[in-house]
Design a protein around this motif. Sequence first.
Motif, mmCIF file in Angstrom:
data_model
loop_
_atom_site.group_PDB
_atom_site.id
_atom_site.type_symbol
_atom_site.label_atom_id
_atom_site.label_comp_id
_atom_site.label_asym_id
_atom_site.label_seq_id
_atom_site.Cartn_x
_atom_site.Cartn_y
_atom_site.Cartn_z
ATOM 1 N N PRO A 32 0.762 -1.270 -0.160
ATOM 2 C CA PRO A 32 0.021 0.101 0.004
ATOM 3 C C PRO A 32 0.824 1.346 0.077
ATOM 4 O O PRO A 32 1.978 1.264 0.406
ATOM 5 C CB PRO A 32 -0.863 -0.284 1.324
ATOM 6 C CG PRO A 32 0.007 -0.808 2.178
ATOM 7 C CD PRO A 32 1.108 -1.994 1.333
ATOM 8 N N SER A 38 -2.493 -7.887 9.462
ATOM 9 C CA SER A 38 -1.777 -6.677 9.788
ATOM 10 C C SER A 38 -0.636 -6.493 8.708
ATOM 11 O O SER A 38 -0.088 -7.622 8.190
ATOM 12 C CB SER A 38 -1.259 -6.479 11.153
ATOM 13 O OG SER A 38 -0.014 -7.518 11.309
ATOM 14 N N PRO A 39 -0.439 -5.331 8.297
ATOM 15 C CA PRO A 39 0.751 -5.079 7.489
ATOM 16 C C PRO A 39 2.186 -5.954 7.979
ATOM 17 O O PRO A 39 2.388 -6.100 9.190
ATOM 18 C CB PRO A 39 1.149 -3.777 7.271
ATOM 19 C CG PRO A 39 -0.316 -3.014 7.608
ATOM 20 C CD PRO A 39 -0.781 -4.188 8.885
ATOM 21 N N GLY A 57 5.224 -2.573 4.754
ATOM 22 C CA GLY A 57 3.668 -2.955 5.123
ATOM 23 C C GLY A 57 3.269 -3.680 4.082
ATOM 24 O O GLY A 57 2.064 -3.533 3.526
ATOM 25 N N GLN A 89 -2.661 4.855 2.734
ATOM 26 C CA GLN A 89 -3.795 4.072 2.392
ATOM 27 C C GLN A 89 -4.185 3.339 3.682
ATOM 28 O O GLN A 89 -3.237 2.625 4.463
ATOM 29 C CB GLN A 89 -3.516 3.151 1.230
ATOM 30 C CG GLN A 89 -3.633 3.710 -0.221
ATOM 31 C CD GLN A 89 -3.350 3.028 -1.297
ATOM 32 O OE1 GLN A 89 -2.305 2.084 -1.349
ATOM 33 N NE2 GLN A 89 -4.233 2.874 -2.301
ATOM 34 N N GLU A 90 -5.399 3.198 3.858
ATOM 35 C CA GLU A 90 -5.898 2.172 5.211
ATOM 36 C C GLU A 90 -5.567 0.770 4.465
ATOM 37 O O GLU A 90 -5.576 0.186 3.410
ATOM 38 C CB GLU A 90 -7.305 2.272 5.402
ATOM 39 C CG GLU A 90 -7.776 3.610 5.997
ATOM 40 C CD GLU A 90 -7.114 3.689 7.064
ATOM 41 O OE1 GLU A 90 -7.101 2.832 8.067
ATOM 42 O OE2 GLU A 90 -6.625 4.948 7.718
ATOM 43 N N PRO A 91 -5.168 -0.114 5.325
ATOM 44 C CA PRO A 91 -4.699 -1.586 5.166
ATOM 45 C C PRO A 91 -5.965 -2.351 4.787
ATOM 46 O O PRO A 91 -6.208 -3.405 5.444
ATOM 47 C CB PRO A 91 -4.067 -2.143 6.384
ATOM 48 C CG PRO A 91 -4.427 -1.374 7.394
ATOM 49 C CD PRO A 91 -4.647 0.078 7.014
ATOM 50 N N ASP A 92 -6.616 -2.132 3.680
ATOM 51 C CA ASP A 92 -7.523 -2.761 3.180
ATOM 52 C C ASP A 92 -7.252 -3.381 1.842
ATOM 53 O O ASP A 92 -7.208 -2.719 0.760
ATOM 54 C CB ASP A 92 -8.929 -1.936 2.905
ATOM 55 C CG ASP A 92 -10.003 -2.706 2.558
ATOM 56 O OD1 ASP A 92 -9.859 -3.729 1.813
ATOM 57 O OD2 ASP A 92 -11.469 -2.276 2.922
ATOM 58 N N PHE A 93 -6.850 -4.781 1.820
ATOM 59 C CA PHE A 93 -6.363 -5.272 0.592
ATOM 60 C C PHE A 93 -7.332 -4.998 -0.585
ATOM 61 O O PHE A 93 -6.741 -4.544 -1.675
ATOM 62 C CB PHE A 93 -5.985 -6.677 1.022
ATOM 63 C CG PHE A 93 -5.499 -7.656 -0.128
ATOM 64 C CD1 PHE A 93 -4.089 -7.783 -0.256
ATOM 65 C CD2 PHE A 93 -6.347 -7.938 -1.298
ATOM 66 C CE1 PHE A 93 -3.517 -8.357 -1.265
ATOM 67 C CE2 PHE A 93 -5.715 -8.543 -2.529
ATOM 68 C CZ PHE A 93 -4.134 -8.762 -2.419
ATOM 69 N N LEU A 103 0.835 -6.385 2.327
ATOM 70 C CA LEU A 103 -0.357 -6.990 2.783
ATOM 71 C C LEU A 103 -0.543 -8.272 1.960
ATOM 72 O O LEU A 103 -0.496 -8.429 0.746
ATOM 73 C CB LEU A 103 -1.666 -5.794 2.402
ATOM 74 C CG LEU A 103 -1.586 -4.607 3.315
ATOM 75 C CD1 LEU A 103 -2.846 -3.797 2.936
ATOM 76 C CD2 LEU A 103 -1.701 -4.862 4.873
#
Length: 352
Positions: A208, A276-277, A282, A212-216, A284
Amino acid sequence: MPVSPRPLRKLGFLTIGLFDPVDPAAGHESTLRIIELGERLGFDSAWLRHRHLQFGISSPIAMMAAASQRTSRIEIGTAVTPLGWENPLRLAEDLATVDLLAGGRINPGLSVGEPMHYDTVKDELYPDSADLEDFGYARVERFARMIAGEPVREFSGRQGVVEEFSDRVEPHSPGLRRRLWYGAGSSRSAVWAGANGFNLLSSSVIFPDQDQEPDFARIQQAQILAYREAAAASSAAPGPARVSQGLVVIPTDSASSDQREKHQRYVDARVPRTRSPQGPKGMLFAPDLIGTSAEIAEQLYAHAGFQEVDEVAFALPFSFDHEDYVQILTDIAGKLGPALGWAPAGVGQAVR
């Protein structure tokens, strides 16, 4: 089940080609049989991972050549070949040769970057130039020019009685350039791929951006959209820009109770890394999808990344047995694919 706004047009699968170092031939033969099975089941493509100094396929080009002589329709690709291990000119020669043998069915997927654990192998891989090698985009750009048939030198023509020299890589396989793919994990690499005329392989691993939020699924969707925007604005594309998604899916429709337990243990062991990343960048990981084909289809329809594609190359679990792959592929072709709007191509003889 919701109706897909974008029916699945092409269905493929990806395998690492795992083998036992005590008997590596058996593992390679198993992979070839799986590709043959994929063709009989109507899959559009089979993809091989590229593994060096591991117990997975180190020479997918040789495997693609073998598979091309045991199949007639299914497309065969790499996802991906890390160019840091390769001489681009020699790779271009080999891939063009195999593509001609396969009748234009080869789809080379590529990536750039320093080879994994480079410090442990650089003195053997590049003994005289380890600290001078360029592992950036220029390496794949050079390779693509060679595949396209652009000159690599000024010298050509006849020398002596029989020697005939070319100024480009030979053999040349027309059409191979538009079947080059790039394995992008970040927005930057996705945009680069689009701007430089590569198709896009988006896998179950992404990087990411900082904001960016960690939303794959949402990040993958954003990367695909950025790729398409870059491709639409580019004059470099040799053909339509294609995108393929490569998640791990494990349908259990026809699995035995032992297989279902084994499949679930595999998924459970991999769940923690998806929460989590991971690492300094980070990274994913997408969760593996397991269940009946109807359950997996429901999850895919809700997946923001899947909503942007009409091609997939579902990844097979790395450590399963041949019989497990037969079960998974049979369920994907017979149950999951149709649930996603896909129809098999050229289905032939019964599965062995």
